[in-house]
Design a protein around this motif. Sequence first.
Motif, PDB file in Angstrom:
ATOM      1  N   PHE A 149       0.859  -1.187   0.000  1.00  0.00           N
ATOM      2  CA  PHE A 149       0.000   0.000   0.000  1.00  0.00           C
ATOM      3  C   PHE A 149       0.893   1.234   0.000  1.00  0.00           C
ATOM      4  N   GLN A 150       0.611   2.168  -0.922  1.00  0.00           N
ATOM      5  CA  GLN A 150       1.436   3.368  -1.043  1.00  0.00           C
ATOM      6  C   GLN A 150       0.538   4.576  -1.306  1.00  0.00           C
ATOM      7  N   ASN A 151       0.811   5.678  -0.596  1.00  0.00           N
ATOM      8  CA  ASN A 151       0.044   6.905  -0.820  1.00  0.00           C
ATOM      9  C   ASN A 151       0.731   8.048  -0.089  1.00  0.00           C
ATOM     10  N   ASN A 152       0.697   9.218  -0.701  1.00  0.00           N
ATOM     11  CA  ASN A 152       1.270  10.385  -0.043  1.00  0.00           C
ATOM     12  C   ASN A 152       0.407  10.877   1.109  1.00  0.00           C
ATOM     13  N   GLU A 153      -0.886  10.582   1.042  1.00  0.00           N
ATOM     14  CA  GLU A 153      -1.791  10.972   2.120  1.00  0.00           C
ATOM     15  C   GLU A 153      -2.010   9.775   3.049  1.00  0.00           C
ATOM     16  N   PHE A 154      -1.706   9.978   4.297  1.00  0.00           N
ATOM     17  CA  PHE A 154      -1.788   8.871   5.253  1.00  0.00           C
ATOM     18  C   PHE A 154      -3.214   8.329   5.383  1.00  0.00           C
ATOM     19  N   ALA A 155      -4.218   9.214   5.333  1.00  0.00           N
ATOM     20  CA  ALA A 155      -5.602   8.776   5.503  1.00  0.00           C
ATOM     21  C   ALA A 155      -6.050   7.874   4.351  1.00  0.00           C
ATOM     22  N   LYS A 156      -5.418   8.018   3.182  1.00  0.00           N
ATOM     23  CA  LYS A 156      -5.791   7.222   2.012  1.00  0.00           C
ATOM     24  C   LYS A 156      -4.785   6.102   1.734  1.00  0.00           C
ATOM     25  N   LEU A 157      -3.961   5.781   2.742  1.00  0.00           N
ATOM     26  CA  LEU A 157      -2.873   4.825   2.520  1.00  0.00           C
ATOM     27  C   LEU A 157      -3.394   3.468   2.033  1.00  0.00           C
ATOM     28  N   TYR A 158      -4.481   3.001   2.598  1.00  0.00           N
ATOM     29  CA  TYR A 158      -4.959   1.651   2.278  1.00  0.00           C
ATOM     30  C   TYR A 158      -6.046   1.650   1.190  1.00  0.00           C
ATOM     31  N   ASN A 159      -6.139   2.756   0.455  1.00  0.00           N
ATOM     32  CA  ASN A 159      -7.119   2.796  -0.626  1.00  0.00           C
ATOM     33  C   ASN A 159      -6.660   2.014  -1.852  1.00  0.00           C
ATOM     34  N   ALA A 160      -5.350   1.938  -2.052  1.00  0.00           N
ATOM     35  CA  ALA A 160      -4.823   1.270  -3.250  1.00  0.00           C
ATOM     36  C   ALA A 160      -3.782   0.229  -2.843  1.00  0.00           C
ATOM     37  N   ASN A 161      -3.892  -0.921  -3.468  1.00  0.00           N
ATOM     38  CA  ASN A 161      -2.981  -2.037  -3.170  1.00  0.00           C
ATOM     39  C   ASN A 161      -2.221  -2.414  -4.438  1.00  0.00           C
ATOM     40  N   TYR A 162      -0.921  -2.600  -4.316  1.00  0.00           N
ATOM     41  CA  TYR A 162      -0.067  -3.006  -5.443  1.00  0.00           C
ATOM     42  C   TYR A 162       0.623  -4.324  -5.055  1.00  0.00           C
ATOM     43  N   PRO A 163      -0.089  -5.412  -5.151  1.00  0.00           N
ATOM     44  CA  PRO A 163       0.449  -6.682  -4.638  1.00  0.00           C
ATOM     45  C   PRO A 163       1.501  -7.292  -5.565  1.00  0.00           C
ATOM     46  N   ASN A 164       2.274  -8.171  -4.998  1.00  0.00           N
ATOM     47  CA  ASN A 164       3.196  -8.999  -5.778  1.00  0.00           C
ATOM     48  C   ASN A 164       3.388 -10.329  -5.042  1.00  0.00           C
ATOM     49  N   SER A 165       3.815 -11.342  -5.720  1.00  0.00           N
ATOM     50  CA  SER A 165       4.022 -12.673  -5.128  1.00  0.00           C
ATOM     51  C   SER A 165       5.136 -13.385  -5.865  1.00  0.00           C
ATOM     52  N   PHE A 166       5.663 -14.399  -5.208  1.00  0.00           N
ATOM     53  CA  PHE A 166       6.748 -15.167  -5.841  1.00  0.00           C
ATOM     54  C   PHE A 166       6.837 -16.547  -5.205  1.00  0.00           C
ATOM     55  N   ALA A 167       7.494 -17.431  -5.906  1.00  0.00           N
ATOM     56  CA  ALA A 167       7.858 -18.764  -5.410  1.00  0.00           C
ATOM     57  C   ALA A 167       9.287 -19.017  -5.825  1.00  0.00           C
TER      58      ALA A 167
END
Length: 449
Positions: A306-324
């Motif tokens: 989760f990344q955002n310049n505004e702390f209140a909106k931090l969890y509004n957008a998710n940029y997931p990744n995974s690996f094995a």
Amino acid sequence: MINIITNIKRGPAFLLCVFLAGTFGNPLQAQQAAGDSLLQQATLENIIQYALKHQPVVQQSLIDEQITDLSIKNKLADWYPQLNLNYNLQHNFKVQTAIIGGNPIKLGVDNTSAVQFSLSQKIFDRDVLLASRTATDVRTAARQNTTASRIDIAAGTAKAFYDVLTTRQQIHVADEDIVRLERSLKDATSRYQAGITDKTDYKRATIALNNAKALRQSQQELLKAKLEYLKTLIGYPSSATLDIQYDSLQMEREAITDTIQSIDYNQRIEYKILETQKKLLQENLRYNKWAFLPSLSLQGAYNLNFQNNEFAKLYNANYPNSFAALTLSLPIFQGGKRKFSIAQSEWELKRLDWGMVNLKNAISAEYAQALASYKSQLAVYQAIKENLDLAQEVYDVIRLQYQSGIKAYLEVINAETDLRTAKINYYNTLFQVLSSKIDLEKALGQINY
């Protein structure tokens, strides 16, 4: 012999963390132990069983078994999949900037948060393989240490039991002696008052009676000390009464044992402990030889970013990744460590082989000493038993002769002394025979609890 057994029980330091430090007491167990019923029939077998249940050394050995079992389970747990959760929350006061194409570009945002679910599975690892291969032998070693403690406690308890009986019988003999001397004093006084003898006889009777009472008092005090030692040895409450019971006829029958038995080293718990340690050392040698083998494991993870310049909106957008991933670790050069470890393990095995030879020699010497002691005590016991019958017969005859005026009172005193000595010697040698029989059975590895 004591040093050998002590070294056996220590074991090698590498055995799968069996050397875990610290043992925490259990208050509930302490309360239950305090509430246990006391011995209603304090026979030898009951006392031994009580000692095996309440003796701290035995209880510590049982706790060591539990610690060892948990150590093994702890090591074997590495075979199972490992699932972890990591959470991160971060605020950047100054975001890093990079020059790209001549333009300053910020590499990130002011606030980031990440949640990671990771899964790992060991496919092959020589540490876990060693734990799996040696689990049975490590548990066996812990049980054998407990058995060794139980054998020592049982043998020591039996000897202390016989020691108490010896003193009790000496007091019983003193009581009988006092009864006879009081009767003799009464007879000597009556004969003096009747003018048949002078006052020497009843004065001698008085002296003998006083000596007998003083001896009985001394033995009664000694009995108290021996009883307290027995209570301490078996973990019995010092404030409680321990009235031991025994069957002298049964003990006479149990005093005889086979003296032509040969030594079987495999029956001795100390030898069994060394054999188990040898198996563990052999596994340790294989472990060091496996040092060239790779370690193989599987990993995987799913990350929520989760990344955002505004702390209140931090969890509004998710940029997931995974690996094995599959990881293979192969040792190429370790400065000769594998070679030195193998050589060390081989020397440890050779040292243990010499320890087994030394233990055999010690067992042989212990058996020879125990057998010689038993045979000599048995021969003395058989002679003393015959002397007791003769001393009783001589005393009865001389007493009748004294009452008839044929013998002097001095001869009665001598006959009484011989009878008392014969009785004391009889009980002393009987219990010494039984004690030496315990040493013989222990040397042959026939005491099992």
